[in-house]
Structures are given as structure tokens and as C-alpha cells.
Design an enzyme around this catalytic site. Structure first.
Site, PDB file in Angstrom:
ATOM      1  N   ALA A  93       0.834  -1.103   0.182  1.00 55.17           N
ATOM      2  CA  ALA A  93       0.205  -0.155   0.062  1.00 55.17           C
ATOM      3  C   ALA A  93       0.835   1.056   0.108  1.00 55.17           C
ATOM      4  O   ALA A  93       1.932   1.073   0.785  1.00 55.17           O
ATOM      5  CB  ALA A  93      -0.791   0.079   1.477  1.00 55.17           C
ATOM      6  N   ASP A  94       0.392   2.392  -0.688  1.00 61.11           N
ATOM      7  CA  ASP A  94       1.193   3.605  -0.690  1.00 61.11           C
ATOM      8  C   ASP A  94       0.527   4.488   0.163  1.00 61.11           C
ATOM      9  O   ASP A  94      -0.725   4.003   0.775  1.00 61.11           O
ATOM     10  CB  ASP A  94       1.163   4.179  -1.843  1.00 61.11           C
ATOM     11  CG  ASP A  94      -0.008   4.341  -3.024  1.00 61.11           C
ATOM     12  OD1 ASP A  94      -0.951   4.272  -2.452  1.00 61.11           O
ATOM     13  OD2 ASP A  94       0.309   4.299  -4.118  1.00 61.11           O
ATOM     14  N   SER A  95       0.519   5.802   0.316  1.00 63.01           N
ATOM     15  CA  SER A  95      -0.229   6.749   1.117  1.00 63.01           C
ATOM     16  C   SER A  95      -1.693   6.900   0.635  1.00 63.01           C
ATOM     17  O   SER A  95      -2.410   7.259   1.284  1.00 63.01           O
ATOM     18  CB  SER A  95       0.522   8.085   1.251  1.00 63.01           C
ATOM     19  OG  SER A  95       0.753   8.469   0.005  1.00 63.01           O
ATOM     20  N   ASP A 104      -3.437   4.703  -0.914  1.00 61.93           N
ATOM     21  CA  ASP A 104      -4.003   3.421  -0.520  1.00 61.93           C
ATOM     22  C   ASP A 104      -4.506   3.778   1.077  1.00 61.93           C
ATOM     23  O   ASP A 104      -5.713   3.109   1.219  1.00 61.93           O
ATOM     24  CB  ASP A 104      -3.300   2.278  -0.717  1.00 61.93           C
ATOM     25  CG  ASP A 104      -3.017   2.052  -2.065  1.00 61.93           C
ATOM     26  OD1 ASP A 104      -3.829   2.204  -2.855  1.00 61.93           O
ATOM     27  OD2 ASP A 104      -1.948   1.386  -2.418  1.00 61.93           O
TER      28      ASP A 104
END
Length: 79
Positions: free
Chosen positions: A33-35, A37
Site C-alpha cells: 500500500a502507498d499513502s 491506498d
């Protein structure tokens, strides 16, 4: 109960198999996950559990267990 709802939300947002999501799963390392997400997951949690999560608390959530504990604490303090 909170974990099952959260697991479904995470799987939907990140398009992963719900079986990949455990209490020990990390959002960034294990699920990629990224920010953005994380933001989408937080928004879904807030909607699903009818709560608001302060931004400063979101910054410290790295595992599913931490997210579940935050949800439980918020529910308990609202009662």
C-alpha cells in the site's frame, strides 16, 4: 467483528485476496500500500464504522492489528 469488516475493506481497496490479510499484516511492506491506498482505507473505515480518525493517529498505523485496536478504542470511547 471489526477485523472481518476491516479485512474485507482492505481487500477491496488494495485488490488483494482477503486471506492475505492477517492481524500481523503490514500495509506497506506486506500489501504494497502507498499513502493514497492508506487514505482510501481510512476513509472506508470511517464510513463503515461511522467514526472519524484523527490524521495524527493514522500516521502511526502500520499493521492491521494497530488499525483494529484504533477502531476498538474509538468504539469504546464513543459508548
Amino acid at each position: 467483528m471489526e477485523f472481518d469488516k476491516l479485512k474485507k475493506t482492505i481487500a477491496d481497496v488494495l485488490n488483494v485476496d482477503p486471506e492475505e490479510v492477517t492481524m500481523e499484516t503490514t500495509f506497506m511492506e506486506d500489501l504494497g500500500a502507498d499513502s493514497l491506498d492508506i487514505f482510501q482505507i481510512v476513509m472506508a473505515i470511517e464510513e463503515e464504522f461511522n467514526m472519524e480518525i484523527p490524521a495524527e493517529k493514522v500516521e502511526h498505523i502500520t499493521t492491521v492489528k494497530e488499525a483494529v485496536n484504533l477502531i476498538r478504542d474509538s468504539i469504546d470511547s464513543a459508548v
